[in-house]
Design an enzyme around this catalytic site. Structure first.
Site, PDB file in Angstrom:
ATOM      1  N   ASP A 208       0.881  -1.162   0.000  1.00  0.00           N
ATOM      2  CA  ASP A 208       0.000   0.000   0.000  1.00  0.00           C
ATOM      3  C   ASP A 208       0.919   1.213   0.000  1.00  0.00           C
ATOM      4  O   ASP A 208       1.705   1.402   0.934  1.00  0.00           O
ATOM      5  CB  ASP A 208      -0.883  -0.030   1.268  1.00  0.00           C
ATOM      6  CG  ASP A 208      -1.919   1.087   1.274  1.00  0.00           C
ATOM      7  OD1 ASP A 208      -1.867   1.954   0.374  1.00  0.00           O
ATOM      8  OD2 ASP A 208      -2.780   1.092   2.177  1.00  0.00           O
ATOM      9  N   ALA A 210       0.729   5.201  -0.285  1.00  0.00           N
ATOM     10  CA  ALA A 210      -0.202   6.338  -0.303  1.00  0.00           C
ATOM     11  C   ALA A 210       0.505   7.672  -0.064  1.00  0.00           C
ATOM     12  O   ALA A 210      -0.134   8.724  -0.117  1.00  0.00           O
ATOM     13  CB  ALA A 210      -1.287   6.136   0.758  1.00  0.00           C
TER      14      ALA A 210
END
Ligand code: LMR
Length: 394
Positions: A208, A210
């Protein structure tokens, strides 16, 4: 029917946002949700985003549907930004998603379709919504040790020990950079050891990412992700444009699924398209088009990267100022970790009671797990926060 519903647990980050809004104290400091704010407390529209939007308004001739996977130009631009040349393009299946959260959700659904037995290993702590979505999708979650609350650095031995309990086919969720919520990150040597373990045990890596550009720089923040994708057989990647392009409300994200060989890509791509169709059909386009416009225009891209770099350096300065101020007030180096952490967050590693005390006594809003958003500070609020931390007895 509706009366049968059970109240769902409130998301603690969003609940804090609401509480902050209601607080009438003019001195209140919002260190909650992960949204960048400048020194004036404003979340600006980035210059390159404004320009790209202006061009779109002038030049766009249709709002008709694009494709279930979104515009391939967006996938290309994002692949280039996050992965560079670390993996062959023909192994990558990709779909645009509503924000990074949309990508995370679709990734978990893909796991569930491909291997209903798989468990997902998440860092302790991780972004609370990871755990919440996994539960909702019906996937077993296993926490691995990550944050050493004494040193406020990564408990790397604990992490490896816990990951070595994973079984073939289990998924390991890793934060590509700027770990949320702690701010503590692995170095590249440690990443290599994690990759070796993943390969040895036949695990599936999921990244992930971000906050690319908020830690050590755009390229530097992608290094770990590139190392992983270039070394493992299969990989899932959820990327977000919310923070580094400041397009939070446009919901702009991407899910990539990298197959072992190019032969596997059509099946993976077809499944990703299917998942988009089931959940929301066509993904949002506006933010993705703005991002593509920026990344494919050398001038806009340079301006965007420069503004992001200013933002990153501003946050590093605030980290240093806070660490220095705490050193001065406490007469010790025990808060030095704040300057070492990277990204938007640092977890100061204190109890929910003391976090609550700082909120009551000083109107300081940090998440209950003691995560603070560094971007919620400015030069003037740093000394106020430092004093509150010391006064509370952290
Ligand atoms: C955060 O962690 O604060 C952000 O990712 C925003 C969110 O949706 O929780």
């Amino acid at each position: 029917m509706l009366s049968n519903l059970k109240a769902q647990p409130a998301d603690k980050i969003l609940a804090l946002m609401a509480k902050f809004k209601e607080d009438p104290r003019p001195t209140k400091i919002d260190l909650g949700v992960g949204v960048y704010k400048n020194a004036e407390g404003v979340t600006p529209v980035m210059r390159a985003v404004k320009e790209a939007e202006r061009r779109l308004v002038e030049e766009q001739t249709s709002k008709s549907y694009v494709a279930l996977a979104g515009d391939p130009a967006f996938a290309n631009a994002m692949t280039d930004l996050i992965l560079g040349k670390s993996v062959a393009r023909d192994r990558i299946a990709a779909v645009a998603t509503p924000g990074g959260t949309g990508a995370v959700r679709q990734a978990f659904e893909l796991v569930k379709l491909a291997n209903p037995e798989a468990r997902v290993f998440v860092s302790n702590p991780t972004w609370p919504n990871h755990v919440s979505i996994l539960k909702y999708v019906g996937i077993e979650t296993v926490a691995y040790r990550y944050f050493d609350t004494e040193s406020r650095a990564v408990d790397f031995e604990g992490m490896l020990a816990d990951l070595s309990e994973a079984k073939e086919g289990d998924v390991v969720l890793l934060h590509g950079c700027c770990h949320n919520p702690t701010g503590a990150n692995l170095n590249l040597t440690q990443w290599q050891s994690v990759v070796d373990l993943i390969n040895e045990k036949g695990l599936i890596a999921m990244i992930d990412i971000a906050y690319q550009g908020f830690g050590d720089g755009l390229e530097e923040d992608a290094a770990a992700t590139r190392l992983v994708v270039s070394s493992v057989k299969e990989c899932l990647l959820a990327g977000s444009c919310s923070k580094n392009f400041g397009v939070y409300r446009e919901r702009t994200g991407i899910l990539m699924a990298i197959s072992e060989t190019a032969d596997g890509t059509p099946l993976t791509q077809g499944t990703l398209n299917f998942l988009n169709r089931q959940n929301y059909s066509f993904p949002p386009d506006h933010g993705a088009r703005v991002v593509t416009t920026i990344l494919t225009d050398p001038e806009l891209r340079a301006d965007w990267a420069a503004e992001l770099e200013e933002t990153r350096l501003g946050m590093l300065k605030l980290r240093q100022q806070l660490a220095d101020e705490l050193q001065r007030l406490s007469g010790s180096d025990r808060f030095g970790f704040i300057a070492e952490h990277r990204g938007m967050f640092s977890q100061i590693g204190t109890t929910p009671e003391l976090v609550e005390k700082m909120r009551e006594d000083n109107a300081i809003y940090m998440v209950g797990d003691s995560r603070m958003n560094i971007a919620g500070l400015n030069e003037n609020s740093v000394p106020i926060l430092a004093k509150a931390i010391i006064d509370a007895g952290v």
